[in-house]
Design a protein around this motif. Structure first.
Motif, PDB file in Angstrom:
ATOM      1  N   ALA A   1      32.041  88.621  36.161  1.00 37.48           N
ATOM      2  CA  ALA A   1      31.594  87.980  37.400  1.00 37.48           C
ATOM      3  C   ALA A   1      31.624  86.462  37.317  1.00 37.48           C
ATOM      4  CB  ALA A   1      30.175  88.442  37.745  1.00 37.48           C
ATOM      5  N   HIS A   2      31.405  85.934  36.113  1.00 35.10           N
ATOM      6  CA  HIS A   2      31.376  84.492  35.924  1.00 35.10           C
ATOM      7  C   HIS A   2      32.137  84.131  34.660  1.00 35.10           C
ATOM      8  CE1 HIS A   2      27.752  85.348  38.344  1.00 35.10           C
ATOM      9  NE2 HIS A   2      28.020  84.193  38.921  1.00 35.10           N
ATOM     10  N   VAL A   3      32.663  82.932  34.634  1.00 31.54           N
ATOM     11  CA  VAL A   3      33.386  82.453  33.454  1.00 31.54           C
ATOM     12  C   VAL A   3      33.003  80.997  33.226  1.00 31.54           C
ATOM     13  CG1 VAL A   3      35.435  81.808  34.804  1.00 31.54           C
ATOM     14  CG2 VAL A   3      35.660  82.329  32.366  1.00 31.54           C
ATOM     15  N   THR A   4      32.780  80.622  31.958  1.00 30.23           N
ATOM     16  CA  THR A   4      32.330  79.272  31.637  1.00 30.23           C
ATOM     17  C   THR A   4      33.226  78.635  30.587  1.00 30.23           C
ATOM     18  OG1 THR A   4      30.823  79.998  29.877  1.00 30.23           O
ATOM     19  CG2 THR A   4      29.933  79.878  32.103  1.00 30.23           C
ATOM     20  N   ALA A   5      33.392  77.321  30.698  1.00 29.49           N
ATOM     21  CA  ALA A   5      34.160  76.542  29.716  1.00 29.49           C
ATOM     22  C   ALA A   5      33.755  75.084  29.867  1.00 29.49           C
ATOM     23  CB  ALA A   5      35.663  76.713  29.938  1.00 29.49           C
ATOM     24  N   PRO A   6      33.988  74.273  28.850  1.00 25.93           N
ATOM     25  CA  PRO A   6      33.715  72.843  29.002  1.00 25.93           C
ATOM     26  C   PRO A   6      34.548  72.227  30.118  1.00 25.93           C
ATOM     27  CG  PRO A   6      33.985  73.406  26.685  1.00 25.93           C
ATOM     28  CD  PRO A   6      34.406  74.612  27.477  1.00 25.93           C
ATOM     29  N   GLY A   7      33.952  71.250  30.781  1.00 23.16           N
ATOM     30  CA  GLY A   7      34.663  70.539  31.841  1.00 23.16           C
ATOM     31  C   GLY A   7      34.448  69.046  31.705  1.00 23.16           C
ATOM     32  N   SER A   8      35.374  68.287  32.256  1.00 26.38           N
ATOM     33  CA  SER A   8      35.243  66.823  32.289  1.00 26.38           C
ATOM     34  C   SER A   8      36.173  66.301  33.364  1.00 26.38           C
ATOM     35  CB  SER A   8      35.598  66.210  30.929  1.00 26.38           C
ATOM     36  OG  SER A   8      35.424  64.807  30.949  1.00 26.38           O
ATOM     37  N   HIS A   9      35.638  66.106  34.576  1.00 26.39           N
ATOM     38  CA  HIS A   9      36.509  65.669  35.665  1.00 26.39           C
ATOM     39  C   HIS A   9      35.702  64.987  36.759  1.00 26.39           C
ATOM     40  CE1 HIS A   9      35.491  68.841  38.729  1.00 26.39           C
ATOM     41  NE2 HIS A   9      35.057  69.453  37.647  1.00 26.39           N
ATOM     42  N   GLN A  10      36.344  64.044  37.399  1.00 26.76           N
ATOM     43  CA  GLN A  10      35.823  63.433  38.615  1.00 26.76           C
ATOM     44  C   GLN A  10      36.728  63.761  39.801  1.00 26.76           C
ATOM     45  OE1 GLN A  10      35.340  59.184  38.365  1.00 26.76           O
ATOM     46  NE2 GLN A  10      33.946  59.090  40.100  1.00 26.76           N
ATOM     47  N   ASP A  11      38.000  63.997  39.521  1.00 26.93           N
ATOM     48  CA  ASP A  11      38.954  64.388  40.558  1.00 26.93           C
ATOM     49  C   ASP A  11      38.866  65.893  40.795  1.00 26.93           C
ATOM     50  OD1 ASP A  11      39.694  61.755  40.402  1.00 26.93           O
ATOM     51  OD2 ASP A  11      41.570  62.135  39.343  1.00 26.93           O
ATOM     52  N   GLN A  12      39.222  66.303  42.015  1.00 22.94           N
ATOM     53  CA  GLN A  12      39.200  67.716  42.355  1.00 22.94           C
ATOM     54  C   GLN A  12      40.305  68.043  43.342  1.00 22.94           C
ATOM     55  OE1 GLN A  12      35.856  70.110  42.965  1.00 22.94           O
ATOM     56  NE2 GLN A  12      34.333  68.568  42.414  1.00 22.94           N
ATOM     57  N   VAL A  13      40.786  69.281  43.277  1.00 21.88           N
ATOM     58  CA  VAL A  13      41.637  69.815  44.337  1.00 21.88           C
ATOM     59  C   VAL A  13      40.752  70.034  45.558  1.00 21.88           C
ATOM     60  CG1 VAL A  13      43.091  71.743  45.064  1.00 21.88           C
ATOM     61  CG2 VAL A  13      43.194  70.913  42.695  1.00 21.88           C
ATOM     62  N   VAL A  14      41.186  69.531  46.702  1.00 23.41           N
ATOM     63  CA  VAL A  14      40.388  69.658  47.927  1.00 23.41           C
ATOM     64  C   VAL A  14      41.125  70.399  49.038  1.00 23.41           C
ATOM     65  CG1 VAL A  14      38.949  67.646  47.459  1.00 23.41           C
ATOM     66  CG2 VAL A  14      41.110  67.348  48.708  1.00 23.41           C
ATOM     67  N   ALA A  15      42.426  70.623  48.875  1.00 23.93           N
ATOM     68  CA  ALA A  15      43.194  71.380  49.865  1.00 23.93           C
ATOM     69  C   ALA A  15      44.168  72.282  49.123  1.00 23.93           C
ATOM     70  CB  ALA A  15      43.952  70.444  50.810  1.00 23.93           C
TER      71      ALA A  15
END
Length: 233
Positions: free
Chosen positions: A133-147
């Motif tokens: 149901a859920h998956v976790t991993a390290p992240g490091s971002h300020q940018d994102q896909v928005v469309a």
């Protein structure tokens, strides 16, 4: 399988002696059962043909897809040509540049930084994913896909990162978090940015989160099964 690693960035110079470069991190994640070829894309090195490798993986980068850098448009062109022809995997910047290359959009998010252990809810599992149901991993971002690009579908995400894991047909997969980041490297990266990109409180909370279990091994299995299905191996 011969996997081409398209390196679009590198760790801070002070961390390379201990942790290596991003291409090496992906080799450790995916294991020794493949042949790997590394291309320094940020230095202008791109493969001469989309079928020079069996599959391509685009790494993370400190660059933004919107930056005026001479290597970004050629990379987008390569990815657009390779779509539906050769299996593609993108992580973080790779996730964003694939979205842009295919007709979507990525921006610097007004939500700020997503850093530390990131959890996504699985909304539309693919055949190569296991039942979770859920998956976790390290992240490091300020940018994102928005469309979302035409033909894309959302497999997993969160309120903070709605487009967390994307697929395009049967031959392209991308994700915003970093399954290749060992928690020790993710911690060292945060420490290197403490007080500059992150406040003390943000850094402390992110580092504390990395002590929890993560699903990087599971995600490595997803990528391996995706590549096996996409290549017909």
């Amino acid at each position: 399988m011969r996997i081409g690693l398209l390196e679009t960035g590198e760790p801070p110079e002070s961390l390379i002696p201990t942790f290596g470069r991003y291409g090496g991190m992906f080799q450790r994640l995916l294991g020794p059962g493949h042949d790997y070829a590394t291309f320094n894309v940020q230095a202008g090195e791109l493969p001469k043909a989309i079928d020079a490798c069996d599959a391509w993986l685009v790494t993370g980068s400190s660059a933004g897809v919107y930056d005026d850098l001479p290597w970004i448009d050629p990379l987008k062109g390569f990815l657009a040509s390779a779509r539906d022809q050769v299996p593609l995997v993108g992580v973080c910047f790779g996730h964003q540049v694939m979205a842009e290359a295919f007709g979507g959009s990525a921006v610097k998010s007004d939500k700020g930084w997503g850093v530390g252990l990131q959890s996504y809810s699985v909304s539309r599992p693919a055949a190569w994913m296991d039942e979770v149901a859920h998956v976790t991993a390290p992240g490091s971002h300020q940018d994102q896909v928005v469309a979302l690009a035409p033909g894309g579908r959302v497999l997993a995400g969160s309120d903070f990162t709605p487009f967390g894991v994307l697929a395009y047909g049967d031959k392209a997969l991308s994700m915003q978090f970093h399954p290749e980041f060992d928690p020790a490297y993710a911690t060292a990266l945060i420490e290197s940015r403490r007080g500059t990109r992150f406040t003390e409180a943000q850094a402390d909370a992110a580092i504390a989160s990395l002590a929890a279990p993560n699903d990087s091994g599971r995600i490595a299995g997803w990528i391996a099964r995706f590549l096996k299905e996409a290549t017909g191996a």
